[in-house]
Design an enzyme around this catalytic site. Structure first.
Site, PDB file in Angstrom:
ATOM      1  N   HIS A  56       0.828  -1.216   0.000  1.00  9.22           N
ATOM      2  CA  HIS A  56       0.000   0.000   0.000  1.00  9.22           C
ATOM      3  C   HIS A  56       0.862   1.267   0.000  1.00  9.22           C
ATOM      4  CE1 HIS A  56      -3.566  -2.523   1.710  1.00  9.22           C
ATOM      5  NE2 HIS A  56      -3.459  -2.614   0.394  1.00  9.22           N
ATOM      6  N   HIS A  89      -7.872  -7.571  -7.877  1.00  6.55           N
ATOM      7  CA  HIS A  89      -8.218  -8.416  -6.737  1.00  6.55           C
ATOM      8  C   HIS A  89      -8.409  -7.475  -5.547  1.00  6.55           C
ATOM      9  CE1 HIS A  89      -6.299 -11.190  -9.521  1.00  6.55           C
ATOM     10  NE2 HIS A  89      -6.840 -12.204  -8.850  1.00  6.55           N
ATOM     11  N   SER A 101      -6.774  -1.807  -0.708  1.00  7.52           N
ATOM     12  CA  SER A 101      -6.383  -1.101  -1.927  1.00  7.52           C
ATOM     13  C   SER A 101      -7.497  -0.252  -2.567  1.00  7.52           C
ATOM     14  CB  SER A 101      -5.787  -2.077  -2.940  1.00  7.52           C
ATOM     15  OG  SER A 101      -6.627  -3.162  -3.182  1.00  7.52           O
ATOM     16  N   GLU A 104     -13.775  -8.165  -7.582  1.00  8.25           N
ATOM     17  CA  GLU A 104     -13.663  -9.022  -6.405  1.00  8.25           C
ATOM     18  C   GLU A 104     -14.592 -10.204  -6.622  1.00  8.25           C
ATOM     19  OE1 GLU A 104     -11.817  -9.485  -3.578  1.00  8.25           O
ATOM     20  OE2 GLU A 104     -13.154 -11.189  -3.368  1.00  8.25           O
ATOM     21  N   GLY A 109     -10.753 -10.934 -11.811  1.00 10.59           N
ATOM     22  CA  GLY A 109      -9.772  -9.919 -12.181  1.00 10.59           C
ATOM     23  C   GLY A 109      -8.901 -10.366 -13.344  1.00 10.59           C
ATOM     24  N   ASP A 143      -3.218  -8.086  -7.220  1.00 16.17           N
ATOM     25  CA  ASP A 143      -2.878  -8.530  -5.859  1.00 16.17           C
ATOM     26  C   ASP A 143      -3.616  -9.837  -5.545  1.00 16.17           C
ATOM     27  OD1 ASP A 143      -2.052  -8.576  -3.218  1.00 16.17           O
ATOM     28  OD2 ASP A 143      -3.452  -7.024  -2.553  1.00 16.17           O
TER      29      ASP A 143
HETATM   30  C1  LIG Z   1      -4.832 -10.333  -1.283  1.00 12.74           C
HETATM   31  S1  LIG Z   1      -6.552 -10.079  -1.332  1.00 12.74           S
HETATM   32  C2  LIG Z   1      -6.706  -8.465  -1.963  1.00 12.74           C
HETATM   33  C3  LIG Z   1      -6.346  -7.366  -1.033  1.00 12.74           C
HETATM   34  C4  LIG Z   1      -6.549  -5.994  -1.609  1.00 12.74           C
HETATM   35  N1  LIG Z   1      -5.946  -5.876  -2.934  1.00 12.74           N
HETATM   36  C5  LIG Z   1      -5.939  -4.953  -0.708  1.00 12.74           C
HETATM   37  O1  LIG Z   1      -4.802  -4.550  -0.926  1.00 12.74           O
HETATM   38  O2  LIG Z   1      -6.632  -4.508   0.212  1.00 12.74           O
HETATM   39  C6  LIG Z   1      -7.041 -11.040  -2.713  1.00 12.74           C
HETATM   40  C7  LIG Z   1      -8.535 -10.942  -3.020  1.00 12.74           C
HETATM   41  O3  LIG Z   1      -8.768 -11.521  -4.302  1.00 12.74           O
HETATM   42  C8  LIG Z   1     -10.044 -12.138  -4.281  1.00 12.74           C
HETATM   43  N2  LIG Z   1     -10.062 -13.052  -5.439  1.00 12.74           N
HETATM   44  C9  LIG Z   1      -9.642 -14.331  -5.558  1.00 12.74           C
HETATM   45  N3  LIG Z   1      -9.672 -14.740  -6.832  1.00 12.74           N
HETATM   46  C10 LIG Z   1     -10.100 -13.677  -7.571  1.00 12.74           C
HETATM   47  C11 LIG Z   1     -10.295 -13.443  -8.954  1.00 12.74           C
HETATM   48  N4  LIG Z   1     -10.055 -14.398  -9.874  1.00 12.74           N
HETATM   49  N5  LIG Z   1     -10.736 -12.238  -9.355  1.00 12.74           N
HETATM   50  C12 LIG Z   1     -10.978 -11.250  -8.452  1.00 12.74           C
HETATM   51  N6  LIG Z   1     -10.809 -11.396  -7.125  1.00 12.74           N
HETATM   52  C13 LIG Z   1     -10.355 -12.598  -6.692  1.00 12.74           C
HETATM   53  C14 LIG Z   1     -10.120 -12.764  -2.921  1.00 12.74           C
HETATM   54  O4  LIG Z   1     -11.467 -13.004  -2.559  1.00 12.74           O
HETATM   55  C15 LIG Z   1      -9.432 -11.681  -2.065  1.00 12.74           C
HETATM   56  O5  LIG Z   1     -10.384 -10.792  -1.537  1.00 12.74           O
END
Ligand SMILES: C[S@@+](CC[C@H](N)C(=O)[O-])C[C@H]1O[C@@H](n2cnc3c(N)ncnc32)[C@H](O)[C@@H]1O
Length: 272
Positions: A18, A41, A91, A109, A135, A155
């Site tokens: 971040h 993500h 994020s 998401e 994503g 991410d």
């Molecule tokens: C590491 S976390 C993201 C944290 C966020 N980027 C942050 O910095 O606050 C990963 C997220 O991706 C989501 N996720 C998993 N597979 C995904 C996909 N194919 N497309 C979008 N989101 C996905 C999960 O549910 C999770 O909430």
């Protein structure tokens, strides 16, 4: 999909990614033309560090809570936002906080509950679109943006065994559609073999101008632990390497309790 970011919000990896994310967004704001951000993500957007999930792992105690106690000059902007925004901002909320009028954010998401929370958070916000779609697909579907400039932030949860492969494939596809865009992709450092192989695929990908910023908490002798993490940045802004070095070092120093092997690397993987 077992991963829930609420258990990890505000941990050292969040602070690292971040703080660098904010620096990259600030670099886009140096020009007046509007920019677009794709957060592939996104997570739930805001996290209560006093809630049961965060308290159960207590990861924020050895992450953002330590940085708040020892403010460092290189983290002034990031820590300022953390203090100003209250609940720990993931994020999409952090990105939204720095968008100017006319800039846009699209976030994806896949977890239904987190997508619903996110949608509620950005209800009727004309600058933000929330998609409950993958994503990875959005890297093709939402790029290139009409603004012709912007940041793609990737991410993934790294739950699947082939996540490095998926990440490399996603970067290739996104870059193929938006080659002059700024890309930032997070990756875990558990054991170095996987990281070296990921770096090698970037180096041989044909993509130009790649920097990797890595924060190592310790030697990778326990390969099941998160021993560090990295952010690969494509088309980095001017002087980003120096800035990234200062930011990553400030995060590491702010965390304290250094173990053997702790350190920061800023690697130029491919020249401009
Ligand atoms: C590491 S976390 C993201 C944290 C966020 N980027 C942050 O910095 O606050 C990963 C997220 O991706 C989501 N996720 C998993 N597979 C995904 C996909 N194919 N497309 C979008 N989101 C996905 C999960 O549910 C999770 O909430």
């Amino acid at each position: 999909m077992n991963y829930r970011h609420a258990y990890h919000a505000g941990n050292f990896a969040d602070c690292f990614k971040h703080a660098l994310l904010v620096a990259l967004l600030d670099s886009l704001a140096r020009k007046p033309a509007p920019y677009f951000v794709l957060d592939t993500h996104a997570g739930a957007g805001r996290y209560d560090l006093e809630a049961e999930a965060a308290q159960r792992t207590a990861e924020a105690e050895t992450g953002v809570r330590r940085l708040l106690q020892r403010p460092a000059a290189a983290l002034e902007r990031y820590i300022g936002l953390v203090e100003q925004l209250g609940l720990y901002h993931g994020s999409p909320a952090l990105i939204r906080a720095v968008l100017r009028e006319g800039d846009r954010l699209a976030c994806c998401e896949l977890h239904h509950e987190d997508a619903t929370t996110l949608r509620r958070h950005f209800h009727r916000d004309p600058q933000v679109d929330v998609h409950d779609r993958s994503g990875w697909e959005a890297l093709a579907g939402l790029l290139p943006p009409r603004e012709k400039r912007g940041l793609v932030f990737i991410d993934p949860p790294f739950e699947a065994r082939d996540e490095f492969f998926r990440l490399m494939d996603g970067i290739r596809r996104g870059y193929g559609r938006f080659g002059h865009g700024l890309f930032a992709a997070w990756y875990p450092i558990k054991q170095m073999a996987a990281v070296r192989s990921f770096r090698a695929s970037l180096t041989s990908s044909g993509i130009r101008d790649i920097v990797a910023v890595e924060l190592h908490l310790r030697d990778t002798t326990g390969p099941d632990r998160l021993n560090g993490c990295g952010l690969v940045v494509i088309n980095p802004p001017y002087r980003f390497r120096d800035q990234a070095h200062s930011i990553a070092n400030a995060v590491l120093n702010g965390l304290g309790d250094h173990e053997p092997g702790a350190g920061v690397d800023v690697l130029r993987l491919v020249d401009e």
